[in-house]
Motif scaffolding. Structure first.
Motif, short mmCIF file in Angstrom:
data_model
loop_
_atom_site.label_atom_id
_atom_site.label_comp_id
_atom_site.label_asym_id
_atom_site.label_seq_id
_atom_site.Cartn_x
_atom_site.Cartn_y
_atom_site.Cartn_z
N PRO A 40 -0.63 10.32 -0.28
CA PRO A 40 -1.71 11.32 -0.18
C PRO A 40 -2.37 11.37 1.20
O PRO A 40 -3.14 12.29 1.47
CB PRO A 40 -2.71 10.84 -1.23
N GLY A 41 -2.11 10.39 2.05
CA GLY A 41 -2.76 10.36 3.36
C GLY A 41 -4.18 9.83 3.25
O GLY A 41 -4.69 9.59 2.15
N GLY A 90 -5.86 -3.01 -7.08
CA GLY A 90 -6.24 -3.32 -5.69
C GLY A 90 -7.64 -3.92 -5.62
O GLY A 90 -8.51 -3.60 -6.42
N THR A 91 -7.84 -4.79 -4.64
CA THR A 91 -9.17 -5.38 -4.47
C THR A 91 -9.84 -4.88 -3.19
O THR A 91 -11.00 -5.17 -2.95
CB THR A 91 -9.10 -6.92 -4.40
N GLY A 92 -9.08 -4.18 -2.35
CA GLY A 92 -9.67 -3.67 -1.11
C GLY A 92 -9.70 -4.71 -0.01
O GLY A 92 -10.45 -4.58 0.96
N ARG A 134 -12.46 0.94 -0.23
CA ARG A 134 -11.36 1.70 -0.81
C ARG A 134 -11.73 3.16 -0.83
O ARG A 134 -12.89 3.51 -1.07
CB ARG A 134 -11.06 1.20 -2.23
N VAL A 135 -10.75 4.02 -0.61
CA VAL A 135 -11.04 5.45 -0.54
C VAL A 135 -11.46 5.94 -1.92
O VAL A 135 -12.49 6.58 -2.09
CB VAL A 135 -9.81 6.22 -0.02
N GLY A 186 -6.60 -6.08 1.23
CA GLY A 186 -5.29 -6.10 1.88
C GLY A 186 -5.34 -5.75 3.36
O GLY A 186 -4.82 -6.49 4.21
N LEU A 187 -5.98 -4.64 3.70
CA LEU A 187 -5.99 -4.20 5.10
C LEU A 187 -6.91 -5.08 5.96
O LEU A 187 -6.66 -5.26 7.15
CB LEU A 187 -6.41 -2.73 5.21
N SER A 193 0.83 8.89 5.58
CA SER A 193 0.16 8.10 6.62
C SER A 193 1.18 7.20 7.30
O SER A 193 2.24 6.91 6.74
CB SER A 193 -0.93 7.18 6.05
N ASN A 239 0.83 -1.21 0.00
CA ASN A 239 0.00 0.00 0.00
C ASN A 239 0.86 1.25 0.00
O ASN A 239 0.61 2.19 -0.77
CB ASN A 239 -0.89 0.04 1.24
N1 LIG Z 1 -0.58 3.99 2.57
C1 LIG Z 1 -1.75 4.42 2.09
N2 LIG Z 1 -1.92 5.69 1.66
C2 LIG Z 1 -3.09 6.12 1.18
N3 LIG Z 1 -4.20 5.36 1.09
C3 LIG Z 1 -4.11 4.09 1.50
C4 LIG Z 1 -2.90 3.55 2.03
N4 LIG Z 1 -3.12 2.27 2.38
C5 LIG Z 1 -4.40 2.01 2.09
N5 LIG Z 1 -5.02 3.09 1.56
C6 LIG Z 1 -6.44 3.20 1.17
O1 LIG Z 1 -7.12 2.15 1.81
C7 LIG Z 1 -7.80 1.34 0.86
C8 LIG Z 1 -7.82 -0.07 1.34
O2 LIG Z 1 -6.54 -0.66 1.30
P1 LIG Z 1 -6.39 -2.20 1.06
O3 LIG Z 1 -4.96 -2.56 1.13
O4 LIG Z 1 -7.33 -2.90 1.98
O5 LIG Z 1 -6.97 -2.42 -0.40
P2 LIG Z 1 -6.30 -2.13 -1.81
O6 LIG Z 1 -4.90 -1.68 -1.63
O7 LIG Z 1 -7.23 -1.24 -2.56
O8 LIG Z 1 -6.35 -3.55 -2.48
P3 LIG Z 1 -5.47 -4.85 -2.11
O9 LIG Z 1 -6.51 -5.84 -1.71
O10 LIG Z 1 -4.80 -5.23 -3.37
O11 LIG Z 1 -4.54 -4.50 -1.02
C9 LIG Z 1 -7.04 1.54 -0.44
O12 LIG Z 1 -7.87 1.33 -1.55
C10 LIG Z 1 -6.65 3.00 -0.33
O13 LIG Z 1 -7.71 3.82 -0.74
#
Ligand SMILES: Nc1ncnc2c1ncn2[C@@H]1O[C@H](COP(=O)(O)OP(=O)(O)OP(=O)(O)O)[C@@H](O)[C@H]1O
Ligand SMILES: [Mg+2]
Length: 393
Positions: free
Chosen positions: A319-320, A346-348, A335-336, A350-351, A378, A288
């Motif tokens: 970007p925060g 991204g699939t949303g 996802r933002v 990961g976190l 961030s 991320n």
């Molecule tokens: N370091 C970061 N800086 C800014 N936005 C972030 C950051 N990490 C996560 N985000 C925001 O949080 C959302 C969720 O992150 P997450 O990792 O769950 O999903 P993803 O990155 O979209 O997909 P993936 O499943 O491939 O990780 C992202 O889509 C993004 O909008």
């Protein structure tokens, strides 16, 4: 003597006995009265015991119970009901509307008392977020019993399930539609021979990979959730080694964007963890940080001791994340910026995976944006228990 005893029994003194030594008739009569007093006493004791049992059951119930008289006024309530209605036991004698301030509840009470139905069930929302299933049963002798059952958690789970199915379908539909469209075009022999065919095949493969990633992530999440129920054997693990392993996977991405990585971790950070899960957490957070940061920026990884835990931090200059999104980004598929994240693959998930993995290892995860002392970017923090409490970082 017999008259005195009969009067005493009439006044509730069932222990009263008659002691008579006279003619046979009086002896028989006094024995009958004594017997009657004993039976009344036994029956009253039994009824009192049953009443106390019933009261204990009612008070112990999580469901709110109220009894209505034939005029629709509250006759009795249990403790749970006074919590639900946020009223005092003095609500006895009032109409349900005066206590609950809810017209649906009042309407249902009126219906059960006046209409022919013996049983009625409604669903009402009270105190903004609490959903109750209300069961009303008419008592043949007049009046009704009304039971309030809090089903908020069930409703929330059902909503989460529906959202999840909708999200998964939506996420899979987008690449699937694209694969279908391109594949149909390629069915045309003339098109297959054209110069564009190659690009189409590449798009198909890219989308198929995308779908496969989603499915793999979902399976991973399910595995993590199951593991949480039966905690895996956690063991002392070197967190720094896990970070290095994740970092090696992400290096090519970093190089492409000319992102600098600063590792402030000591050589050894012994924590209680599951090695693969910890590598995965670092990998997702690094992925991320790299993915959402502009080129030529820096990512810093550090840790701080806190009581019995070590807090790891991954800080970027991206970007925060606005405050209103900070809780929600840990939800599945959240996802933002949907379009931008999807475009970047991204699939949303990961976190959501990170959160489950960290919680499964007994830790917590959160984000701070912007990081303290800065105006952008961030920092993602997560805690893990120290494997060696005497360790000094
Ligand atoms: N370091 C970061 N800086 C800014 N936005 C972030 C950051 N990490 C996560 N985000 C925001 O949080 C959302 C969720 O992150 P997450 O990792 O769950 O999903 P993803 O990155 O979209 O997909 P993936 O499943 O491939 O990780 C992202 O889509 C993004 O909008
Ligand atoms: Mg991600």
């Amino acid at each position: 003597k017999i008259i005195d005893a009969a009067i005493a029994i009439g006044q509730g003194q069932y222990h009263q006995t008659i002691d008579i030594n006279s003619s046979k008739e009086f002896l028989k009569l006094s024995a009958c009265i004594n017997d009657m007093a004993t039976k009344i006493r036994e029956n009253i004791e039994k009824i009192t015991e049953q009443k106390q049992e019933l009261e204990a059951v009612l008070e112990g119930m999580q469901e709110g119970v109220m009894l209505l008289d034939k005029d629709g006024r509250i006759k009795a309530t249990n403790q749970a009901l006074t919590w639900i209605a946020k009223c005092s036991p003095t609500c006895v004698g009032h109409l349900p509307m005066e206590v609950f301030l809810n017209p649906e509840v009042q309407q249902a009470c009126d219906d059960i008392l006046k209409n022919g139905k013996a049983h009625l069930r409604i669903r009402v929302v009270m105190h903004p977020d609490t959903v109750y299933e209300v069961n009303l049963v008419r008592i043949p002798e007049g009046g009704a019993v009304v039971v309030f059952h809090d089903i908020s958690e069930l409703v929330r789970l059902e909503q989460a399930r529906q959202d999840f199915v909708a999200n998964v379908s939506h996420e899979l539909r987008t690449p699937l539609t694209s694969i279908k469209g391109y594949a149909e075009t390629l069915m045309d022999e003339k098109f297959r021979a054209s110069s564009q065919a190659d690009a189409f095949i590449h798009t198909i493969v890219k989308n198929a990979n995308n779908m496969s990633n989603i499915v793999n992530d979902l399976l991973e999440l399910t595995k993590l959730q199951q593991r949480q129920k039966e905690p895996d054997q956690l063991s002392p693990v070197n967190g720094t080694a896990c970070f290095i392993s994740a970092w090696e996977t992400c290096m090519p991405m970093c190089r492409d964007k000319n992102i600098r990585m600063i590792n402030r971790l000591p050589d050894i950070t012994l924590v209680i963890a599951q090695e693969n899960s910890l590598i995965q957490v670092f990998r997702n957070l690094l992925d991320n940080a790299i993915r959402y940061s502009p080129e030529n920026t820096t990512i810093t990884v550090f840790c701080e001791p806190a009581d019995n835990t070590i807090v790891f931090g991954i800080q970027d200059e991206g970007p925060g994340i606005a405050l209103r999104h900070q809780q929600r980004i840990f939800e599945r598929f959240y996802r933002v910026d949907k379009e931008r994240s999807r475009a970047s693959g991204g699939t949303g998930l990961g976190l959501a995976i990170c959160r489950h993995a960290v919680q499964g290892m007994g830790g917590k995860i959160w984000v701070q944006s912007p990081p303290e002392g800065t105006t952008s970017g961030s920092v993602f923090f997560f805690t893990l228990e120290k494997a060696d409490r005497n360790i000094k970082l």
